[in-house]
Design a protein around this motif. Structure first.
Motif, short mmCIF file in Angstrom:
data_model
loop_
_atom_site.label_atom_id
_atom_site.label_comp_id
_atom_site.label_asym_id
_atom_site.label_seq_id
_atom_site.Cartn_x
_atom_site.Cartn_y
_atom_site.Cartn_z
N ALA A 277 -8.58 -0.57 2.08
CA ALA A 277 -9.58 -1.57 1.68
C ALA A 277 -9.02 -2.98 1.73
O ALA A 277 -9.76 -3.95 1.91
CB ALA A 277 -10.09 -1.26 0.28
N GLN A 278 -7.71 -3.11 1.57
CA GLN A 278 -7.07 -4.42 1.65
C GLN A 278 -6.92 -4.91 3.08
O GLN A 278 -6.52 -6.04 3.32
CB GLN A 278 -5.68 -4.38 1.01
N GLY A 279 -7.24 -4.04 4.03
CA GLY A 279 -7.11 -4.42 5.43
C GLY A 279 -5.69 -4.36 5.92
O GLY A 279 -5.28 -5.15 6.77
N ALA A 280 -4.89 -3.43 5.38
CA ALA A 280 -3.49 -3.31 5.80
C ALA A 280 -3.41 -3.02 7.30
O ALA A 280 -4.17 -2.22 7.83
CB ALA A 280 -2.80 -2.20 5.00
N LYS A 281 -2.48 -3.67 7.97
CA LYS A 281 -2.37 -3.56 9.42
C LYS A 281 -1.66 -2.29 9.87
O LYS A 281 -1.67 -1.96 11.04
CB LYS A 281 -1.62 -4.79 9.98
N GLU A 282 -1.02 -1.60 8.94
CA GLU A 282 -0.24 -0.42 9.32
C GLU A 282 -1.10 0.79 9.64
O GLU A 282 -0.60 1.82 10.03
CB GLU A 282 0.76 -0.06 8.20
N GLY A 283 -2.41 0.68 9.47
CA GLY A 283 -3.28 1.79 9.80
C GLY A 283 -4.18 2.16 8.64
O GLY A 283 -3.97 1.74 7.50
N GLY A 284 -5.21 2.98 8.93
CA GLY A 284 -6.13 3.42 7.91
C GLY A 284 -5.54 4.52 7.05
O GLY A 284 -4.44 5.01 7.29
N ALA A 285 -6.32 4.91 6.04
CA ALA A 285 -5.84 5.91 5.09
C ALA A 285 -5.54 7.23 5.78
O ALA A 285 -4.54 7.89 5.47
CB ALA A 285 -6.88 6.10 3.99
N LEU A 286 -6.37 7.63 6.72
CA LEU A 286 -6.17 8.90 7.40
C LEU A 286 -4.89 8.88 8.24
O LEU A 286 -4.12 9.85 8.24
CB LEU A 286 -7.38 9.22 8.28
N ALA A 287 -4.66 7.79 8.96
CA ALA A 287 -3.45 7.69 9.78
C ALA A 287 -2.20 7.68 8.93
O ALA A 287 -1.18 8.29 9.28
CB ALA A 287 -3.52 6.43 10.64
N ARG A 288 -2.25 7.00 7.78
CA ARG A 288 -1.11 6.95 6.87
C ARG A 288 -0.81 8.34 6.31
O ARG A 288 0.34 8.77 6.24
CB ARG A 288 -1.39 5.99 5.72
#
Length: 339
Positions: free
Chosen positions: A127-138
Protein backbone atom coordinates in the motif's frame (compact mmCIF):
# COMPACT_ATOMS: atom_id res chain seq x y z
CA UNK A 1 -37.84 15.49 -5.94
CA UNK A 2 -36.37 12.65 -3.89
CA UNK A 3 -33.14 13.33 -1.98
CA UNK A 4 -30.62 10.51 -1.54
CA UNK A 5 -27.31 10.69 0.34
CA UNK A 6 -24.32 9.08 -1.41
CA UNK A 7 -22.32 6.88 -0.79
CA UNK A 8 -24.43 5.19 1.91
CA UNK A 9 -24.68 1.53 0.77
CA UNK A 10 -28.50 1.30 1.08
CA UNK A 11 -30.50 4.49 0.71
CA UNK A 12 -34.12 4.98 1.80
CA UNK A 13 -36.20 6.76 -0.76
CA UNK A 14 -39.84 7.65 -0.49
CA UNK A 15 -41.43 6.66 -3.76
CA UNK A 16 -43.45 9.19 -5.72
CA UNK A 17 -47.09 9.01 -4.83
CA UNK A 18 -50.22 9.29 -6.90
CA UNK A 19 -53.84 9.59 -6.05
CA UNK A 20 -54.40 5.88 -6.65
CA UNK A 21 -51.29 4.45 -4.98
CA UNK A 22 -50.31 4.89 -1.30
CA UNK A 23 -46.82 6.03 -0.36
CA UNK A 24 -44.47 3.16 0.14
CA UNK A 25 -40.97 3.03 1.63
CA UNK A 26 -38.56 1.39 -0.76
CA UNK A 27 -34.81 0.88 -1.07
CA UNK A 28 -32.38 0.81 -3.91
CA UNK A 29 -28.76 -0.22 -4.17
CA UNK A 30 -26.75 2.71 -5.55
CA UNK A 31 -23.85 0.45 -6.47
CA UNK A 32 -25.84 -1.24 -9.24
CA UNK A 33 -27.85 1.77 -10.47
CA UNK A 34 -26.67 4.93 -12.25
CA UNK A 35 -27.37 8.10 -10.32
CA UNK A 36 -26.45 11.72 -10.79
CA UNK A 37 -24.04 13.23 -8.28
CA UNK A 38 -24.43 16.88 -7.39
CA UNK A 39 -22.29 19.02 -5.07
CA UNK A 40 -21.76 17.67 -1.53
CA UNK A 41 -22.32 14.09 -2.74
CA UNK A 42 -26.11 14.52 -3.06
CA UNK A 43 -28.10 12.75 -5.74
CA UNK A 44 -31.40 14.22 -6.91
CA UNK A 45 -33.90 12.10 -8.76
CA UNK A 46 -37.04 13.59 -10.14
CA UNK A 47 -40.35 11.86 -9.40
CA UNK A 48 -40.82 11.16 -13.09
CA UNK A 49 -37.49 9.32 -13.13
CA UNK A 50 -38.09 7.33 -9.94
CA UNK A 51 -40.41 4.83 -11.60
CA UNK A 52 -37.74 3.90 -14.14
CA UNK A 53 -35.30 2.72 -11.44
CA UNK A 54 -35.12 -0.90 -10.37
CA UNK A 55 -36.63 -0.77 -6.93
CA UNK A 56 -36.14 -3.58 -4.40
CA UNK A 57 -38.93 -3.80 -1.87
CA UNK A 58 -37.87 -5.32 1.47
CA UNK A 59 -39.87 -8.23 2.79
CA UNK A 60 -41.95 -7.20 5.84
CA UNK A 61 -41.78 -10.75 7.21
CA UNK A 62 -37.97 -10.84 7.00
CA UNK A 63 -37.69 -7.50 8.73
CA UNK A 64 -40.09 -8.48 11.45
CA UNK A 65 -38.48 -11.85 12.11
CA UNK A 66 -34.95 -10.46 12.35
CA UNK A 67 -35.83 -7.35 14.29
CA UNK A 68 -33.37 -5.41 12.11
CA UNK A 69 -34.38 -2.95 9.37
CA UNK A 70 -33.94 -4.50 5.96
CA UNK A 71 -31.75 -1.63 4.78
CA UNK A 72 -29.33 -1.82 7.73
CA UNK A 73 -25.68 -2.84 7.18
CA UNK A 74 -24.48 -4.89 10.14
CA UNK A 75 -21.10 -4.41 11.78
CA UNK A 76 -20.48 -8.11 11.23
CA UNK A 77 -20.88 -7.66 7.48
CA UNK A 78 -18.40 -4.79 7.39
CA UNK A 79 -15.97 -6.78 9.51
CA UNK A 80 -16.36 -9.75 7.20
CA UNK A 81 -15.40 -7.62 4.19
CA UNK A 82 -12.27 -6.35 5.99
CA UNK A 83 -11.27 -9.89 6.91
CA UNK A 84 -11.64 -10.99 3.29
CA UNK A 85 -9.23 -8.26 2.19
CA UNK A 86 -6.61 -9.38 4.74
CA UNK A 87 -7.19 -13.09 4.27
CA UNK A 88 -4.09 -15.04 3.26
CA UNK A 89 -4.45 -16.08 -0.40
CA UNK A 90 -4.56 -19.87 -0.96
CA UNK A 91 -1.39 -19.67 -3.05
CA UNK A 92 0.56 -17.99 -0.23
CA UNK A 93 -0.72 -20.51 2.27
CA UNK A 94 0.35 -23.33 -0.04
CA UNK A 95 3.86 -21.83 -0.32
CA UNK A 96 4.03 -21.60 3.47
CA UNK A 97 2.94 -25.21 3.90
CA UNK A 98 5.55 -26.37 1.38
CA UNK A 99 8.30 -24.36 3.08
CA UNK A 100 7.29 -25.68 6.49
CA UNK A 101 7.30 -29.25 5.18
CA UNK A 102 10.80 -28.88 3.70
CA UNK A 103 12.20 -27.90 7.09
CA UNK A 104 10.07 -30.44 9.01
CA UNK A 105 8.36 -27.72 11.05
CA UNK A 106 4.62 -27.80 11.58
CA UNK A 107 4.11 -24.12 12.36
CA UNK A 108 3.25 -21.67 9.57
CA UNK A 109 4.57 -18.67 11.51
CA UNK A 110 6.94 -16.60 9.37
CA UNK A 111 9.77 -14.60 10.95
CA UNK A 112 8.18 -15.08 14.36
CA UNK A 113 4.78 -13.79 13.21
CA UNK A 114 1.55 -15.66 12.48
CA UNK A 115 1.13 -16.10 8.75
CA UNK A 116 -1.93 -13.80 8.80
CA UNK A 117 0.02 -10.98 10.49
CA UNK A 118 2.95 -11.50 8.14
CA UNK A 119 0.61 -11.19 5.15
CA UNK A 120 -0.97 -8.01 6.54
CA UNK A 121 2.48 -6.46 6.88
CA UNK A 122 3.24 -7.32 3.26
CA UNK A 123 -0.05 -5.70 2.23
CA UNK A 124 0.88 -2.58 4.20
CA UNK A 125 4.23 -2.42 2.40
CA UNK A 126 2.44 -2.79 -0.93
CA UNK A 127 0.00 0.00 0.00
CA UNK A 128 2.97 2.30 0.55
CA UNK A 129 3.97 1.77 -3.06
CA UNK A 130 7.22 -0.04 -2.23
CA UNK A 131 9.33 -0.52 -5.35
CA UNK A 132 10.59 -3.96 -4.35
CA UNK A 133 7.39 -5.61 -5.54
CA UNK A 134 3.85 -6.39 -4.47
CA UNK A 135 2.79 -8.46 -1.50
CA UNK A 136 2.46 -11.64 -3.54
CA UNK A 137 5.93 -11.31 -5.09
CA UNK A 138 7.47 -10.61 -1.68
CA UNK A 139 5.76 -13.63 -0.14
CA UNK A 140 7.02 -15.85 -2.95
CA UNK A 141 10.62 -14.72 -2.40
CA UNK A 142 10.50 -15.13 1.37
CA UNK A 143 8.85 -18.55 1.39
CA UNK A 144 10.70 -19.77 -1.69
CA UNK A 145 14.04 -19.09 0.02
CA UNK A 146 12.99 -21.09 3.07
CA UNK A 147 11.87 -24.01 0.94
CA UNK A 148 14.92 -24.00 -1.31
CA UNK A 149 17.41 -24.17 1.55
CA UNK A 150 15.16 -26.08 3.98
CA UNK A 151 15.40 -23.30 6.56
CA UNK A 152 12.89 -22.99 9.40
CA UNK A 153 10.05 -20.54 8.86
CA UNK A 154 11.22 -18.79 12.02
CA UNK A 155 14.84 -18.89 13.21
CA UNK A 156 15.07 -19.38 16.98
CA UNK A 157 18.07 -18.73 19.23
CA UNK A 158 18.50 -22.43 19.99
CA UNK A 159 18.95 -23.20 16.29
CA UNK A 160 21.95 -20.83 16.03
CA UNK A 161 23.42 -21.09 19.54
CA UNK A 162 26.87 -22.24 18.33
CA UNK A 163 27.28 -19.33 15.94
CA UNK A 164 25.71 -17.04 18.52
CA UNK A 165 28.35 -17.93 21.10
CA UNK A 166 31.13 -16.66 18.79
CA UNK A 167 30.03 -13.06 19.23
CA UNK A 168 30.40 -12.44 15.49
CA UNK A 169 26.86 -11.05 15.19
CA UNK A 170 25.15 -8.53 17.45
CA UNK A 171 21.63 -7.12 17.25
CA UNK A 172 20.81 -3.70 18.68
CA UNK A 173 17.03 -3.15 18.86
CA UNK A 174 15.36 0.26 18.48
CA UNK A 175 15.77 2.34 21.63
CA UNK A 176 12.74 4.55 21.06
CA UNK A 177 10.01 5.06 18.41
CA UNK A 178 11.67 6.18 15.21
CA UNK A 179 15.04 4.64 16.09
CA UNK A 180 16.44 2.26 13.50
CA UNK A 181 17.50 -1.29 14.53
CA UNK A 182 21.07 -2.33 13.79
CA UNK A 183 22.65 -5.65 12.85
CA UNK A 184 26.43 -5.84 13.33
CA UNK A 185 28.89 -8.39 11.99
CA UNK A 186 32.51 -8.59 13.17
CA UNK A 187 34.47 -10.82 10.83
CA UNK A 188 37.43 -11.13 13.21
CA UNK A 189 35.24 -13.20 15.58
CA UNK A 190 34.20 -15.64 12.89
CA UNK A 191 35.23 -19.14 13.95
CA UNK A 192 34.78 -21.78 11.25
CA UNK A 193 35.61 -24.57 13.70
CA UNK A 194 32.71 -23.51 15.90
CA UNK A 195 29.98 -23.29 13.27
CA UNK A 196 29.50 -23.60 9.53
CA UNK A 197 29.05 -20.66 7.18
CA UNK A 198 25.39 -21.58 6.78
CA UNK A 199 24.90 -21.35 10.55
CA UNK A 200 26.43 -17.88 10.56
CA UNK A 201 24.11 -16.88 7.72
CA UNK A 202 21.17 -18.29 9.65
CA UNK A 203 22.29 -16.26 12.66
CA UNK A 204 22.16 -13.13 10.51
CA UNK A 205 18.64 -14.06 9.41
CA UNK A 206 17.68 -14.61 13.05
CA UNK A 207 18.59 -10.98 13.75
CA UNK A 208 17.01 -9.64 10.56
CA UNK A 209 13.76 -11.34 11.55
CA UNK A 210 13.92 -9.50 14.88
CA UNK A 211 14.47 -6.22 13.06
CA UNK A 212 11.49 -6.98 10.79
CA UNK A 213 9.25 -7.50 13.83
CA UNK A 214 10.62 -4.41 15.58
CA UNK A 215 10.09 -1.98 12.69
CA UNK A 216 6.82 -0.31 11.88
CA UNK A 217 5.69 -0.16 8.26
CA UNK A 218 4.60 3.44 8.76
CA UNK A 219 8.10 4.51 9.83
CA UNK A 220 9.76 3.20 6.66
CA UNK A 221 13.02 3.02 8.60
CA UNK A 222 14.45 -0.30 7.57
CA UNK A 223 17.58 -1.59 9.28
CA UNK A 224 21.19 -0.42 9.53
CA UNK A 225 23.80 -3.10 8.79
CA UNK A 226 27.40 -2.66 9.94
CA UNK A 227 29.95 -5.10 8.52
CA UNK A 228 33.38 -4.94 10.12
CA UNK A 229 35.60 -7.03 7.85
CA UNK A 230 38.93 -5.94 9.28
CA UNK A 231 41.52 -8.45 10.49
CA UNK A 232 39.89 -11.33 8.65
CA UNK A 233 42.44 -14.03 7.93
CA UNK A 234 43.19 -15.25 4.43
CA UNK A 235 42.07 -18.75 5.46
CA UNK A 236 38.60 -17.49 6.37
CA UNK A 237 38.35 -15.42 3.20
CA UNK A 238 39.14 -18.52 1.18
CA UNK A 239 36.43 -20.41 3.06
CA UNK A 240 34.00 -17.60 2.35
CA UNK A 241 34.69 -17.56 -1.36
CA UNK A 242 35.33 -21.23 -2.10
CA UNK A 243 31.87 -22.53 -1.20
CA UNK A 244 29.57 -21.81 -4.15
CA UNK A 245 26.46 -22.87 -2.22
CA UNK A 246 27.34 -20.59 0.70
CA UNK A 247 27.93 -17.66 -1.62
CA UNK A 248 24.72 -18.30 -3.58
CA UNK A 249 22.76 -18.54 -0.35
CA UNK A 250 24.27 -15.29 0.94
CA UNK A 251 23.39 -13.45 -2.27
CA UNK A 252 19.85 -14.85 -2.15
CA UNK A 253 19.55 -13.52 1.42
CA UNK A 254 20.36 -10.04 0.11
CA UNK A 255 17.81 -10.31 -2.68
CA UNK A 256 14.53 -10.40 -0.83
CA UNK A 257 14.76 -13.41 1.49
CA UNK A 258 13.11 -11.11 4.03
CA UNK A 259 11.07 -8.01 3.06
CA UNK A 260 13.22 -5.70 5.16
CA UNK A 261 15.10 -2.87 3.52
CA UNK A 262 18.72 -2.32 4.57
CA UNK A 263 18.50 1.45 4.48
CA UNK A 264 22.19 1.90 5.28
CA UNK A 265 25.04 -0.62 4.94
CA UNK A 266 28.35 0.45 6.49
CA UNK A 267 31.37 -1.59 5.40
CA UNK A 268 34.40 -1.10 7.65
CA UNK A 269 37.62 -2.21 5.93
CA UNK A 270 41.36 -2.32 6.46
CA UNK A 271 43.64 0.13 4.68
CA UNK A 272 44.59 -0.27 1.06
CA UNK A 273 47.41 -2.72 1.91
CA UNK A 274 44.90 -5.51 2.70
CA UNK A 275 44.53 -6.53 -0.93
CA UNK A 276 43.00 -9.96 -0.36
CA UNK A 277 40.21 -8.59 1.80
CA UNK A 278 39.44 -5.72 -0.57
CA UNK A 279 39.37 -8.06 -3.55
CA UNK A 280 37.02 -10.45 -1.74
CA UNK A 281 34.67 -7.63 -0.72
CA UNK A 282 34.61 -6.23 -4.26
CA UNK A 283 33.85 -9.69 -5.64
CA UNK A 284 30.91 -10.16 -3.28
CA UNK A 285 29.53 -6.68 -4.02
CA UNK A 286 29.72 -7.31 -7.76
CA UNK A 287 27.20 -10.13 -7.34
CA UNK A 288 24.61 -7.80 -5.80
CA UNK A 289 22.14 -5.56 -7.60
CA UNK A 290 23.00 -1.95 -8.29
CA UNK A 291 20.21 -0.88 -5.91
CA UNK A 292 21.80 -2.74 -3.00
CA UNK A 293 25.31 -1.54 -3.92
CA UNK A 294 24.10 2.05 -3.86
CA UNK A 295 23.33 1.70 -0.13
CA UNK A 296 26.81 0.42 0.74
CA UNK A 297 29.25 2.90 2.27
CA UNK A 298 32.89 1.79 2.40
CA UNK A 299 35.72 3.08 4.54
CA UNK A 300 37.42 2.80 7.91
CA UNK A 301 36.04 3.44 11.42
CA UNK A 302 36.26 7.20 10.89
CA UNK A 303 33.95 6.98 7.89
CA UNK A 304 31.48 4.94 9.95
CA UNK A 305 31.49 7.54 12.73
CA UNK A 306 30.89 10.31 10.25
CA UNK A 307 28.04 8.47 8.53
CA UNK A 308 26.22 7.08 11.58
CA UNK A 309 27.30 9.24 14.52
CA UNK A 310 28.75 8.34 17.92
CA UNK A 311 25.35 7.95 19.55
CA UNK A 312 24.47 5.09 17.15
CA UNK A 313 27.74 3.16 17.05
CA UNK A 314 29.10 0.86 19.81
CA UNK A 315 32.16 1.70 21.85
CA UNK A 316 34.26 -0.88 20.02
CA UNK A 317 33.89 1.29 16.90
CA UNK A 318 34.47 4.60 18.64
CA UNK A 319 30.82 5.24 19.49
CA UNK A 320 28.96 5.62 22.77
CA UNK A 321 26.57 2.66 22.85
CA UNK A 322 27.08 -0.23 25.23
CA UNK A 323 26.36 -2.85 22.60
CA UNK A 324 27.14 -5.76 24.92
CA UNK A 325 24.54 -4.75 27.49
CA UNK A 326 21.90 -3.89 24.88
CA UNK A 327 22.37 -7.16 23.05
CA UNK A 328 22.35 -9.27 26.22
CA UNK A 329 19.11 -7.68 27.43
CA UNK A 330 17.44 -8.18 24.07
CA UNK A 331 18.64 -11.79 23.79
CA UNK A 332 17.35 -12.60 27.26
CA UNK A 333 13.91 -11.20 26.41
CA UNK A 334 13.96 -13.04 23.09
CA UNK A 335 14.72 -16.37 24.73
CA UNK A 336 12.07 -15.83 27.38
CA UNK A 337 9.48 -15.13 24.70
CA UNK A 338 10.52 -18.23 22.78
CA UNK A 339 11.68 -16.34 19.67
Amino acid sequence: ACLMVHPTPIIDVEAASSSSEPKEKRTFDHRSQPIRLVNMNLAFVAPSEASSLDWATPSPTDEASSGVPANAVSAEAVKSEDEQVDEVPPMVRKWAESAAASSCTGSLDVAGMPLEDFWRKLLALEAQGAKEGGALARAEKVLGFRQRYAWPMTICAKRVEKALSSGANVYLPPRWPGDRPMVMFTAEKLNMRLATMEEYQMLTMFMLEAAFRDTSVDDRLGVTVVLDVRHLSTVVWQALLSGFTDMARGIAMCSGALPLKATHVQLIEDDASARVARYAVSLVLSKLSSKIRSRVNRGGPEAALEALGKDNLPRCLGGQRDSGAEFSQWLEKSQLSGS
